[in-house]
Design a protein around this motif. Structure first.
Motif, PDB file in Angstrom:
ATOM      1  N   LEU A   1       2.249   1.959  -3.395  1.00 11.97           N
ATOM      2  CA  LEU A   1       1.188   2.454  -4.268  1.00 11.97           C
ATOM      3  C   LEU A   1       0.989   3.959  -4.073  1.00 11.97           C
ATOM      4  CD1 LEU A   1      -1.102   0.979  -6.074  1.00 11.97           C
ATOM      5  CD2 LEU A   1      -2.590   1.510  -4.167  1.00 11.97           C
ATOM      6  N   LEU A   2       1.154   4.416  -2.842  1.00 11.61           N
ATOM      7  CA  LEU A   2       0.941   5.836  -2.555  1.00 11.61           C
ATOM      8  C   LEU A   2       2.220   6.658  -2.739  1.00 11.61           C
ATOM      9  CD1 LEU A   2      -1.213   5.365   0.652  1.00 11.61           C
ATOM     10  CD2 LEU A   2      -2.009   6.174  -1.562  1.00 11.61           C
TER      11      LEU A   2
ATOM     12  N   THR B   1       0.846  -1.203   0.000  1.00  9.19           N
ATOM     13  CA  THR B   1       0.000   0.000   0.000  1.00  9.19           C
ATOM     14  C   THR B   1       0.878   1.249   0.000  1.00  9.19           C
ATOM     15  OG1 THR B   1      -1.474  -1.271   1.436  1.00  9.19           O
ATOM     16  CG2 THR B   1      -2.016   1.040   1.107  1.00  9.19           C
TER      17      THR B   1
ATOM     18  N   ASN C   1      -2.732   0.799   8.255  1.00 10.89           N
ATOM     19  CA  ASN C   1      -4.056   0.260   8.564  1.00 10.89           C
ATOM     20  C   ASN C   1      -4.723  -0.476   7.410  1.00 10.89           C
ATOM     21  OD1 ASN C   1      -4.578   1.271  11.366  1.00 10.89           O
ATOM     22  ND2 ASN C   1      -4.071   3.203  10.360  1.00 10.89           N
ATOM     23  N   VAL C   2      -4.289  -0.203   6.172  1.00 20.54           N
ATOM     24  CA  VAL C   2      -4.978  -0.798   5.007  1.00 20.54           C
ATOM     25  C   VAL C   2      -3.988  -1.629   4.190  1.00 20.54           C
ATOM     26  CG1 VAL C   2      -6.306  -0.303   2.924  1.00 20.54           C
ATOM     27  CG2 VAL C   2      -6.558   1.172   4.926  1.00 20.54           C
ATOM     28  N   HIS C   3      -4.355  -2.881   3.950  1.00 21.23           N
ATOM     29  CA  HIS C   3      -3.483  -3.790   3.199  1.00 21.23           C
ATOM     30  C   HIS C   3      -3.906  -3.891   1.741  1.00 21.23           C
ATOM     31  CE1 HIS C   3      -2.435  -6.074   7.159  1.00 21.23           C
ATOM     32  NE2 HIS C   3      -1.981  -4.846   7.113  1.00 21.23           N
ATOM     33  N   LEU C   4      -2.922  -3.912   0.843  1.00 16.92           N
ATOM     34  CA  LEU C   4      -3.226  -4.136  -0.579  1.00 16.92           C
ATOM     35  C   LEU C   4      -3.015  -5.620  -0.871  1.00 16.92           C
ATOM     36  CD1 LEU C   4      -3.851  -3.214  -3.459  1.00 16.92           C
ATOM     37  CD2 LEU C   4      -1.465  -2.573  -3.722  1.00 16.92           C
ATOM     38  N   LEU C   5      -4.122  -6.292  -1.233  1.00 14.92           N
ATOM     39  CA  LEU C   5      -4.070  -7.750  -1.417  1.00 14.92           C
ATOM     40  C   LEU C   5      -4.451  -8.110  -2.856  1.00 14.92           C
ATOM     41  CD1 LEU C   5      -5.995  -8.503   1.892  1.00 14.92           C
ATOM     42  CD2 LEU C   5      -3.534  -8.769   1.541  1.00 14.92           C
TER      43      LEU C   5
ATOM     44  N   TYR D   1      -2.082   5.598   6.684  1.00 10.19           N
ATOM     45  CA  TYR D   1      -3.089   4.862   5.902  1.00 10.19           C
ATOM     46  C   TYR D   1      -2.584   3.437   5.625  1.00 10.19           C
ATOM     47  CZ  TYR D   1      -6.241   3.657   2.067  1.00 10.19           C
ATOM     48  OH  TYR D   1      -7.153   3.013   1.268  1.00 10.19           O
TER      49      TYR D   1
END
Lengths: 77, 583
Positions: B169-170, B166, B209-213, B206
């Motif tokens: 990606l950002l 993630t 707390n948020v996973h990219l799967l 972010y």
């Protein structure tokens, strides 16, 4: 605006929308996509990422004036 | 005799300062190379807005440093701690000062003086045309292996640690945004950097707390995604993504090293718990007794010296250098900073955390940190040193330990991504130089073969062929295909370093007319390195290769054998061209 720039602007806009869609969805679910299946959200995130990376290059085109000026001015920093 | 963290910090910083001011600036930069403020660099003379772009020296330092600091300065010293802390530290410091910095700086300056061509092509001017094409082919193969390895490592990191995915990606779009702010809005570097760093911190929260799967077969999906990314990143102009991204990376790197130094100072009274010396030949490479000499360059690369650096210096960096005077800070200073990274962020923390009771209580290991593999050894050591330092300032140990372990993991992920696309761009340059002979014979074919998008695609396609499929190397062990060849990589990389240093030593002797002690400053380390690496590869072939699984014995063993043969051909060309008049 010529065709190349228009295409760049379009790719950037679509990329941003896809990326924001994925990020907003991820914030709600604590995950973008899942481990079980390759989900639409994850695909949107990746396609949006590519769009955001390549779109502005077409949109803004050549090197910025400050970069060109450095080359013309002899480049000494 | 007890040794304390602060003693190591003071001694190493003093040595680096003397090396920079005296060895680097006075001898190499001013006396031997005679860098000039009024000399036009390739970035200016051959400006094309894509690869040749004059760049602010701080931004270029960020690019150069982030590109040469892949996973190497971290993993190598962490593995070498099996010797105790003293021998790895000695190799990092003296390898860095007498070989690594000289190698990087001269690769950069020789490339600059020959219009930004790679050090492989510089060899034509001092060793002949055959040497150039052999060297280019060898380098291209090495870079394909680097691409495959880093694509595979990054895919595994993103699959196993989706927060890092993630963050990547950002991070890339934010780097792009910084480039836009810096170059197109007139905000200037400081304001653009400040805005972007705030956004990066928000992205970090972010990502935490948020996973990219990416589904059930995330590894293979990531290999494809990273392939597309590498083609884009290696083909787009340097000012667009590469420069702002690496500039941003350099802040991460400085924070990473800076925290380590501060942590070391705060725990100044901390006695190094690791033994200074364990054995001259502990079991390391392939599980075999590994003698410090000649095997150490095969274990510690980037923190001390690495052939990959000459490719970066004479590949992307030399095409962006705005003034010859910037080369000292970028080429020489970049390498010293990398040695500092290995010393302060890897060797020192692991030495402190060696058998820490709190880590044993937490279940990180049972007796010593050596029970962990190299990468977790680094995370745990770094987290421990900073955790201990902050607990002295009143913060809870476990909270600080976890936070800095994560910082270490993110820093490593960012270095890996940087190396991935830089190696693609460098392989593209090698490919384009390899086919330059077609320009006069078939201009149409030349245009297609050297088109930057086409060339990047070919590099990624060949690298992906090695990273995507998996092969069974033993009944229990299935690995990505590149690992059949990977055991040979350390040897190939250091052979490149030896050849690059030989090439540049000949350049300063034949072209710059450095004689006597000045020539010796470069020629003696070059010959020492060549002998060490040659004996090291022979040792590897005799001791390590026979114990590898059959498929690796043939794959990696074949590459090392080929390297040794090529090495002998090139040294013969070196000797026969010693009296040749340079172009």
């Amino acid at each position: 605006m010529d065709a190349k720039k228009a295409l760049g602007a379009l790719i950037t806009a679509v990329g941003l929308l896809l990326l924001l869609y994925a990020l907003a969805g991820g914030a709600g679910d604590k995950a973008i996509g899942s481990k079980e299946t390759l989900q639409t959200e994850a695909i949107a995130a990746i396609l949006g990422w590519f769009g955001v990376l390549v779109g502005p290059a077409l949109w803004f085109g050549e090197a910025p004036a400050v970069v060109r000026k450095a080359a013309q001015g002899g480049g000494n920093s | 005799m007890a040794v304390y963290a602060i003693e190591i910090i003071v001694v190493v910083l003093a040595l680096y300062l003397v090396a920079y001011l005296y060895y680097g600036r006075r001898l190499l930069h001013e006396r031997i190379v005679r860098a000039r403020a009024d000399a036009s660099t390739p970035a200016v003379a051959q400006y094309d807005g894509v690869d040749y772009v004059p760049t602010n020296k701080y931004v270029l330092f960020g690019h150069h440093f982030a590109s040469i600091a892949g996973a190497g300065p971290i993993v190598g010293p962490a593995i070498a701690m099996a010797y105790g802390w003293f021998l790895p530290l000695i190799w990092v410091i003296f390898g860095n000062i007498f070989i690594g910095t000289v190698h990087d700086y001269l690769a950069l300056m020789s490339s600059v003086r020959y219009g930004g061509i790679s050090v492989m092509s510089v060899s034509e001017n001092v060793m002949g045309r055959k040497a150039r094409y052999l060297f280019l082919l060898y380098t291209l193969m090495a870079l394909l292996l680097v691409y495959a390895a880093f694509a595979s490592v990054a895919s595994k990191v993103f699959t196993g640690n989706p927060s890092a995915a993630t963050m990547s990606l950002l991070y890339m779009p934010l780097a792009l945004l910084m480039g836009m702010l810096m170059y197109r809005t007139g905000l200037g570097i400081k304001a653009s950097t400040a805005i972007t760093i705030v956004l990066v911190l928000l992205a970090y929260v972010y990502s935490y707390n948020v996973h990219l799967l990416l589904g059930p077969d995330a590894y293979h999906t990531w290999i494809i995604v990273l392939g597309v990314y590498a083609i884009l990143a290696a083909s787009l102009p340097v000012w667009y993504l590469l420069q702002p991204r690496d500039y941003l990376n350099s802040y991460l790197l400085f924070a990473f090293v800076g925290f380590a130094v501060l942590g070391g100072i705060i725990v100044a009274g901390g006695k190094l718990a690791a033994p200074a010396y364990t054995s001259f030949a502990p079991n390391i490479i392939g599980g075999q007794p590994t003698p410090f000499w000649p095997a150490i360059p095969l274990i510690i690369a980037c923190g001390s010296l690495s052939g990959f650096h000459s490719l970066v210096a004479s590949g992307t960096t030399s095409k962006q250098l705005a003034s010859e005077l910037d080369a000292l800070m970028v080429g020489y200073g970049g390498m010293l900073t990398e040695g500092a990274l290995s010393t302060f962020a890897v060797i020192l923390p692991i030495s402190l955390a060696w058998s820490a009771p709190v880590l044993i209580e937490m279940g990180e290991f049972q007796n010593t940190i050596l029970e962990l593999k190299a990468v977790p050894r680094f995370y745990v050591g770094y987290g421990y040193m900073l955790g201990t330092a902050l607990s002295k300032l009143g913060l809870g140990f476990e909270t600080a330990y976890t936070a800095f372990k994560l910082l270490a993991a993110i820093a490593l992920a960012m270095f890996v991504m940087t190396t991935l696309d830089t190696s693609t761009r460098l392989a593209r340059f090698a490919w384009q130089e390899l086919f330059d002979w077609t320009a006069s014979r078939s201009p149409g074919a030349y245009r297609v073969l050297t088109n930057r998008w086409f060339a990047s695609f070919i590099i990624v396609a060949l690298g992906t062929i090695m990273a995507y499929p998996e092969v069974q190397i033993t009944p229990e062990n299935v690995v990505p295909a590149y690992q059949v060849l990977w055991p040979a990589f350390a040897g190939v990389n250091q052979m490149l370093a030896a050849l690059a240093l030989l090439t540049t030593s000949l350049w300063i002797y034949k072209v710059l007319k450095a004689k006597g002690a000045y020539a010796g400053l470069v020629m003696v380390p070059a010959l020492f390195l060549w002998v060490t690496v040659t004996v090291g590869l022979a040792w590897w072939l005799v001791v390590v290769a026979p114990n590898l699984p059959a498929v690796q014995k043939v794959g990696a063993g074949g590459i090392i054998l080929f390297s040794l043969i090529l090495n002998l051909i090139l040294i013969a060309l070196y000797a026969t061209n010693l009296k040749r008049t340079p172009k």
